[in-house]
Design an enzyme around this catalytic site. Sequence first.
Site, PDB file in Angstrom:
ATOM      1  N   ASP A 320       0.691  -1.185  -0.091  1.00 18.56           N
ATOM      2  CA  ASP A 320      -0.259   0.243   0.291  1.00 18.56           C
ATOM      3  C   ASP A 320       1.068   1.127   0.191  1.00 18.56           C
ATOM      4  O   ASP A 320       2.248   1.121   0.734  1.00 18.56           O
ATOM      5  CB  ASP A 320      -0.918   0.033   1.203  1.00 18.56           C
ATOM      6  CG  ASP A 320      -2.266   0.792   1.009  1.00 18.56           C
ATOM      7  OD1 ASP A 320      -3.207  -0.006   0.593  1.00 18.56           O
ATOM      8  OD2 ASP A 320      -1.983   1.829   0.743  1.00 18.56           O
ATOM      9  N   ALA A 351       2.161   1.032  -6.547  1.00 21.27           N
ATOM     10  CA  ALA A 351       0.992  -0.079  -6.824  1.00 21.27           C
ATOM     11  C   ALA A 351       1.889  -0.374  -8.401  1.00 21.27           C
ATOM     12  O   ALA A 351       2.657  -1.775  -8.962  1.00 21.27           O
ATOM     13  CB  ALA A 351       0.283  -0.414  -6.377  1.00 21.27           C
ATOM     14  N   ASP A 371      -7.144  -4.930  -5.380  1.00 23.50           N
ATOM     15  CA  ASP A 371      -8.075  -3.976  -4.385  1.00 23.50           C
ATOM     16  C   ASP A 371      -7.575  -2.757  -4.782  1.00 23.50           C
ATOM     17  O   ASP A 371      -7.901  -1.991  -3.656  1.00 23.50           O
ATOM     18  CB  ASP A 371      -8.383  -4.705  -3.965  1.00 23.50           C
ATOM     19  CG  ASP A 371      -9.371  -4.378  -2.843  1.00 23.50           C
ATOM     20  OD1 ASP A 371     -10.072  -3.816  -4.264  1.00 23.50           O
ATOM     21  OD2 ASP A 371      -9.746  -4.385  -1.714  1.00 23.50           O
ATOM     22  N   CYS A 411     -14.183  -0.814  -7.879  1.00 19.96           N
ATOM     23  CA  CYS A 411     -15.131   0.052  -6.823  1.00 19.96           C
ATOM     24  C   CYS A 411     -15.114   1.311  -8.233  1.00 19.96           C
ATOM     25  O   CYS A 411     -15.963   2.160  -6.954  1.00 19.96           O
ATOM     26  CB  CYS A 411     -14.244   0.325  -5.515  1.00 19.96           C
ATOM     27  SG  CYS A 411     -13.175   1.428  -5.460  1.00 19.96           S
TER      28      CYS A 411
END
Length: 446
Positions: A320, A351, A371, A411
């Site tokens: 992260d 990332a 994610d 998302c």
Amino acid sequence: MTKQEKPRPAESRKPASSQNNRRAKEKVGGGRPPRDFGGGDLKSYRLPKDAPPPANPAVGAKISRRASDRIRGGHVWVYASDVESIATTNPGGSGNAPSLLPVADSRGLLLGTALYSPTSQIALRMISHQTVSDAQWLELLADRLRRAIARRRPLLTDETDSCRLCFSEADELPGIIVDKYGELIILQLLAKGLDSAEVRSTCARIIKQELSPTAIVERPDPRVRELEGLSAPSLAPLWAVSPDAAVARTSFRLNGLECGFDANSGQKTGAFLDQRANYAAAADWATRLGATNRALDVCTYQGGFALHLARVCRQVTGIDASRASLEVAERNLAANRDRISAEVDWVEADAFELLREWSDGKESFDVIVLDPPAFAKSQRAVEGALRGYKELNLRALKMIRPGGLLVTCSCSHHVGWSDLEGSVASAATDARRRVRLLERRGAIIR
């Protein structure tokens, strides 16, 4: 491979465009469109006898035909660009804007009542297909919130004492999010039409009656607050068992794991409770495939996927860009050491940069979870978002061992199933890997 999306606004179906509707009629030999306003050309059939009456022209909003078709098809948003006129009780624009407005089509036929946001791109959020007064709206709010809580109560067990209780539009409560973290309830109000003492009081009353928490805290979303023009919320809880109690920090259980929570930090309401079932599914698939040696969780945030995989894998790495998030992940790991025997390490890094470096080297994993945050926060950003999704999946596929598991998530509201699957398929072609779709998953809203 599994993937999931954050829930979208509830809609029964998307209306076809007029062009597509004409093509469909040509294909099947014509015929009259359905009479339930589910889409198509409204000029091609008569209005039913029980059509809604004309709206009061003195107060309300008139919207374009395009938006009217969407509303009749089940959508609940009207964008500012589709509002043809607004008439309020303050014709000069003085005073506060009304929270509710009747909504009519361009001919004056009533479509229902909506929450009104004068500064937002989402100008109207439908709450009813009837005319609703302020007092009636509070009654609807109480009833719908009570039903939303009852719908999720079966999800709460000895191993999971936390979940999302209210999913906004999916529960006919546009702009309202309610999350339960143990004995602490977090409320988010994300629309200007909800910004009132009466709405807050109603929400707190129902939550207190249904759940008996130790405290109810409102947590604003800074970006939404700016876009909607919301007032600054009070720092005090909406309700607490004891006025002197410290309510910001607590712990909660998720699938048997203990997690820390701070109401004053983190993204969204603090954690991603709507991923709860997907965390467990990732560990289950890893076990079924025998992919339990080494796992990588990209954009791990506070360690959700990583810690669940650590119960079935020998070694887990979480990546992260946020040091603060990784510090929470480490505390969560420490709290669950009696349940986790895997070797777990956290890497603070971008990332894209790290995966590009690792995929060109000799790093390999049995399980990789992607994610990332939302790449497309508007329709204009979709093209760039799809490039980003392809790049992440390409790098991941280069590192997955044969027979391994890829869990890829989105998302982004504007990126649909076919868009994401297309990105993965394109990445697989470039990586010269063959993939099999095992399962599609989404946020649990039942």
